[in-house]
Each structure stands twice: as structure tokens, then as C-alpha cells.
Scaffold this active site. Structure first.
Site, PDB file in Angstrom:
ATOM      1  N   LYS A 295      53.339   0.578  11.284  1.00 51.37           N
ATOM      2  CA  LYS A 295      52.117   1.371  11.465  1.00 51.37           C
ATOM      3  C   LYS A 295      51.991   1.772  12.938  1.00 51.37           C
ATOM      4  CE  LYS A 295      47.134   0.992  10.431  1.00 51.37           C
ATOM      5  NZ  LYS A 295      46.090   0.136   9.850  1.00 51.37           N
TER       6      LYS A 295
ATOM      7  N   SER B  29      42.415  -2.475   5.247  1.00 52.36           N
ATOM      8  CA  SER B  29      43.415  -1.434   5.494  1.00 52.36           C
ATOM      9  C   SER B  29      44.852  -1.742   5.091  1.00 52.36           C
ATOM     10  CB  SER B  29      43.404  -1.039   6.960  1.00 52.36           C
ATOM     11  OG  SER B  29      42.342  -0.160   7.185  1.00 52.36           O
TER      12      SER B  29
ATOM     13  N   SER C 149      43.399   2.176   6.147  1.00 50.32           N
ATOM     14  CA  SER C 149      44.010   3.059   7.116  1.00 50.32           C
ATOM     15  C   SER C 149      45.531   2.985   7.189  1.00 50.32           C
ATOM     16  CB  SER C 149      43.437   2.766   8.497  1.00 50.32           C
ATOM     17  OG  SER C 149      43.786   1.448   8.904  1.00 50.32           O
TER      18      SER C 149
HETATM   19  N1  GLN Z   1      38.281   1.270   5.856  1.00 49.67           N
HETATM   20  C1  GLN Z   1      37.677   0.328   6.740  1.00 49.67           C
HETATM   21  C2  GLN Z   1      37.098   1.044   7.923  1.00 49.67           C
HETATM   22  O1  GLN Z   1      37.036   2.215   7.892  1.00 49.67           O
HETATM   23  C3  GLN Z   1      38.684  -0.706   7.152  1.00 49.67           C
HETATM   24  C4  GLN Z   1      39.644  -0.230   8.167  1.00 49.67           C
HETATM   25  C5  GLN Z   1      40.706  -1.243   8.502  1.00 49.67           C
HETATM   26  O2  GLN Z   1      40.858  -2.243   7.818  1.00 49.67           O
HETATM   27  N2  GLN Z   1      41.406  -0.975   9.599  1.00 49.67           N
HETATM   28  O3  GLN Z   1      36.682   0.463   8.878  1.00 49.67           O
END
Ligand code: GLN
Length: 461
Positions: A74, A173, A149
Site C-alpha cells: 500500500k 481499511s 482504503s
Molecule cells: N474507512 C474508514 C475511514 O474513512 C477507515 C479508514 C482506515 O481504516 N484507514 O476512516
């Protein structure tokens, strides 16, 4: 090309060895570039690094667990000498000056880092649509999102481009995109994997974790990246006594998670649970309904402070101006995205004088109450089973205009981060040709207990 969806790591290793590393990677890259044209899971490939890594592998390294295995990272995890954008324009030209600890560990294990994957800007989002660069599509339906994400890392594995990838999970994420792309993804216990070299989003919640097409490969990758690191003071050694867990007997189903769940997803999970032939107990996590509120106070507070360093002076891009404050203002205005700005503004407000006690401190208390709910539950049951996502993988653009709808995507994953627990997404089937995942949640350091139950789930299908 090798079928990464069907083969496991030892088989892939053997095939690559038989073929010859250099020859394999030459052909692999030609194929990979083509294969990723639709998915757009990679932001960029690291071909010159691959040449170096191959050359550094010696004959005697052949027994390394990931010898010659391609892996995707990532793009918020630093790989020395390569760009690291975090999906943001503000870091478009940023070159990582050192390796994240997990990257050092992968290289030591013989892995070949083939590229950096797409993500929501600074890992903030649930669909990878907040990337400043490109839209990644779901490997099962190109009109739908891969989740987020870590959408690039999930799509690359789910689409069969690589057998393994790393993601990061602050509120879901790793698990939610793993669910959307039909793969395995683990959010480890907080502290079990070093965060050194991970671009921080919300440091008290962030964890790096493994993503793979099958459970054994995921466990292998987890074993390589885990462990205490002196460069991350929140990291811990995995307790030896937790490596061999007692078999799970009692499973808890939190009623709050199932009450309003989509009935198709609910039925699929119930079917899987029935086949386990274990004792099932309905449990209640009283404060869980406040998880989203709690997360959307604490997370932006940490984000606003972590992202203050992107000031146009120390890192990344800069808008030139004679006035220092103008540099700061214009650079952030131009090179940060909407969602990122929204969270910085909310976080700054929450931490400001007079509101700190009303919001931040209250949210900290709630976080403790959520942790205690889980601890009470784990006195009654060994592990908890929950859905990973409340919905099927949604359409591209479906939720972009309504942040609250997007935030709801993580309603089942966020409590786990707030409580610092480990949780694994396992694929359990399809609805309307779209993959569905289920979450196994354990108490702190219960990763191997989770793996045991995951094995049982797979074998009883
Ligand atoms: N979707 C969640 C957010 O927008 C989690 C993001 C993540 O785990 N990096 O914060």
C-alpha cells in the site's frame, strides 16, 4: 501467467524457481502492466527495485519463506528510494528516505516488492475513490468499488495480480476491501506489527496487516511482519504462549451487529455458523452503537495533528510565495483533497480550547467503555463472529456525495480498532456474483485462535 488465485506460496515459489527468477520477472511485468489496465490497483511499479532485489538473492537464500514471491505494498508504507504518495497530491514527489520495518522484514524473507498500490488519500475513505490519482475497480465488477482504503492492495490480490499484499487498517481499511474483493485480510492486535515507516493517519488506531488469497499464505505473511521493533515504542513482542491456542468452543454473536443487517448477508453468515457445530451465544455490546461517533471524534483529532507536518516546508510539494503563512495556506488548499480537509477542520475544532473536554475527553471515555464491553464478552465466549460490511460492494460514485453514508460502511469494523483487537475477514461466498466476507474478532493476542476458527470454517464448508 501463474494462477495466483489458486496456488499457494510454496507452489508459487517452486514454479518461479523452476522458471528462473530473472526470466519470470521479465515476463511477469509485461503481463502485469496489461492486467492492471482495467483494475488500476497499482499507482506505480517498482521495476528497478525488483532487479536489485533479485540480484541480492543468493543461491543459499532459497529456503527463505518468501524467496522470489511478488508482493504489493500500500502506498502509505515507505519503501526506500521509491515514491510514497499516500494517495495525496501533496506527496506526489516524495521519495522515501528509508524502509518501513515491515518492508525490511519482507526483503529479509526474500520477497520481491513489485509496486505500490492505490488508496484513499492518507487512508481516509472506504472505497479508494478519495485517491488523488485514479479510480481502482472491483475485480468482480468493474462498475463497483474495491472498498477502501486499502482498495489497491485488495484488488491486486483479488484480481490475481499478486499473491500477497500489505494494507493498513485504522477503522476497517484492510477488512472491508478484503471483503469486497473476496480475499483474506487481517487487522492484527494493536502493537503486534511495527508502524515505523507507515504514514500516520490516526496513530492510536493504525495497524499494518497482511492480505492474501488463502489463509495459510496470510498466516505466513503475518508471521514475517509481526514482532517488537525498537523504532516503534507502541510495538510489542507476540506472547509465545499465544502461539498455540486452545480450541474454540463458544462463539459470540453480538445482537447489535445482526439486528439491522441486510438479510441476504445475515443468512449467509448464519449458514456458515451453523456448519461449525460449535456452541453459539448471543451477546450484547452495549456501547457499540456509539462506535462511529467515538471514531469520528478521536480519529480526526489525531489526523489534524498528524497531518500538520504537510506544510509545504518540510515535505512534498510547495506553492511558492514570499509570505510564510501564504505558503502554508496555499499549499494545503491546493494539494489536499476534500475529505482530508474536512477531517483536519473537524479535528482542529475538537481539540480547540473549550471543546476538548466536551468532545475529545468524552470520546476517550467511550472508547474505554467499548473496550470493556468486549472484555466482558470475552469472559463468556472465545471468539466473536460479525459481518465485515453492512452492504455488498457498492457502485462507483454511489456514496461519494454523502460522507455519512460512506462512514457507515465501517460500522462493523471500527469497534475493533477502538478496542485494539485483532480481526480477520474471511470470504464466505457470493451474493449476486459479488463477494461477501465475515469477520472473526478475538481478544488481544488471539490471532492464532482466530486462525483456528477460520480453518474450521473453511473445512466445514
Ligand atoms: N474507512 C474508514 C475511514 O474513512 C477507515 C479508514 C482506515 O481504516 N484507514 O476512516
Amino acid at each position: 501467467m501463474l494462477n495466483f488465485k489458486e496456488l499457494n506460496i510454496p507452489q508459487i515459489k517452486e514454479s518461479i524457481l523452476n522458471y528462473g527468477l530473472e526470466k519470470f520477472y521479465n515476463e511477469y511485468f509485461q503481463w502485469l502492466r496489461e492486467a492492471d489496465k482495467n483494475l488500476k490497483s497499482f499507482l506505480f511499479f517498482t521495476e528497478s527495485l525488483v532487479q536489485k532485489l533479485i540480484q541480492n538473492l543468493k543461491k543459499e537464500d532459497i529456503n527463505l519463506p518468501l524467496y522470489g514471491i511478488p508482493i504489493a505494498i500500500k502506498d502509505n508504507i515507505l519503501v526506500k528510494g521509491e515514491r510514497c504518495t499516500a494517495g495525496s497530491k501533496i506527496l506526489e514527489n516524495y521519495i522515501a528516505p528509508y524502509n518501513a520495518t515491515v518492508v525490511d522484514k519482507l526483503i529479509k524473507a526474500g520477497a520481491i516488492i513489485v509496486g505500490k498500490t492505490n488508496l484513499d488519500e492518507f487512508a481516509m475513505g472506504s472505497s479508494t475513490e478519495n485517491s488523488a490519482y485514479q479510480l481502482t475497480t472491483n475485480p468482480y465488477d468493474k462498475g463497483r468499488v474495491p472498498g477502501g482504503s486499502s482498495g489497491g492492495s485488495a484488488a491486486a490480490v483479488g484480481g490475481g495480480l499478486v499473491p500477497l499484499s500489505l494494507g493498513s487498517d485504522t477503522g476497517g481499511s484492510i477488512r472491508q476491501p478484503a471483503s469486497f474483493c473476496g480475499i483474506y485480510g487481517l487487522k492484527p492486535t494493536y502493537g503486534v506489527v511495527s508502524r515505523y515507516g507507515l504514514i500516520a493517519m490516526a496513530s492510536s488506531l493504525d495497524q499494518i496487516g497482511p492480505m492474501a488469497n488463502n489463509l495459510n499464505d496470510l498466516i505466513l505473511l503475518f508471521e514475517i511482519i509481526k514482532g517488537k521493533d525498537n523504532k516503534d515504542s507502541t510495538s510489542v513482542n507476540f506472547p509465545k504462549e499465544k502461539l498455540k491456542p486452545l480450541t474454540t468452543q463458544k462463539i459470540g454473536l453480538p445482537k447489535e451487529f445482526f439486528d439491522e443487517l441486510d438479510s441476504q448477508i445475515k443468512n449467509l453468515i448464519r449458514e456458515k455458523i451453523k456448519k461449525l457445530k460449535l456452541e453459539i451465544k448471543e451477546i450484547s455490546l452495549k456501547h457499540i452503537k456509539y462506535s462511529l461517533h467515538c471514531y469520528y471524534l478521536l480519529m480526526p483529532a489525531e489526523v489534524s495533528s498528524n497531518l500538520a507536518r504537510y506544510d509545504g516546508i518540510r515535505y512534498g510539494k510547495r506553492i511558492k510565495n514570499d509570505n510564510f503563512w501564504q505558503i502554508y495556506k496555499l499549499t494545503r488548499q491546493k494539494f489536499l483533497g476534500e475529505e482530508t480537509k474536512r477531517r483536519i477542520i473537524i479535528g482542529t475544532f475538537i481539540l480547540s480550547h473549550g471543546y476538548y473536554e466536551a468532545y475529545y475527553l468524552k470520546a476517550q471515555k467511550l472508547r474505554k467503555a467499548i473496550y470493556e464491553d468486549f472484555q466482558r464478552a470475552f469472559k463468556e465466549v472465545d471468539l466473536i463472529i460479525a459481518p465485515t460490511s453492512p452492504t455488498l460492494p457498492f457502485k462507483i460514485g454511489e456514496k461519494t456525495s454523502d460522507p455519512l453514508q460512506m462512514y457507515l460502511s465501517d460500522i462493523f469494523t471500527i469497534p475493533v480498532n477502538l478496542a485494539g483487537l485483532p480481526a480477520l475477514n474471511i470470504p464466505i461466498g457470493f451474493i449476486d456474483h459479488l463477494p461477501i466476507g465475515m469477520q472473526i474478532i478475538g481478544n488481544v493476542f488471539d490471532e492464532y485462535k482466530i486462525f483456528e476458527l477460520a480453518k474450521l470454517t473453511i473445512s466445514s464448508q
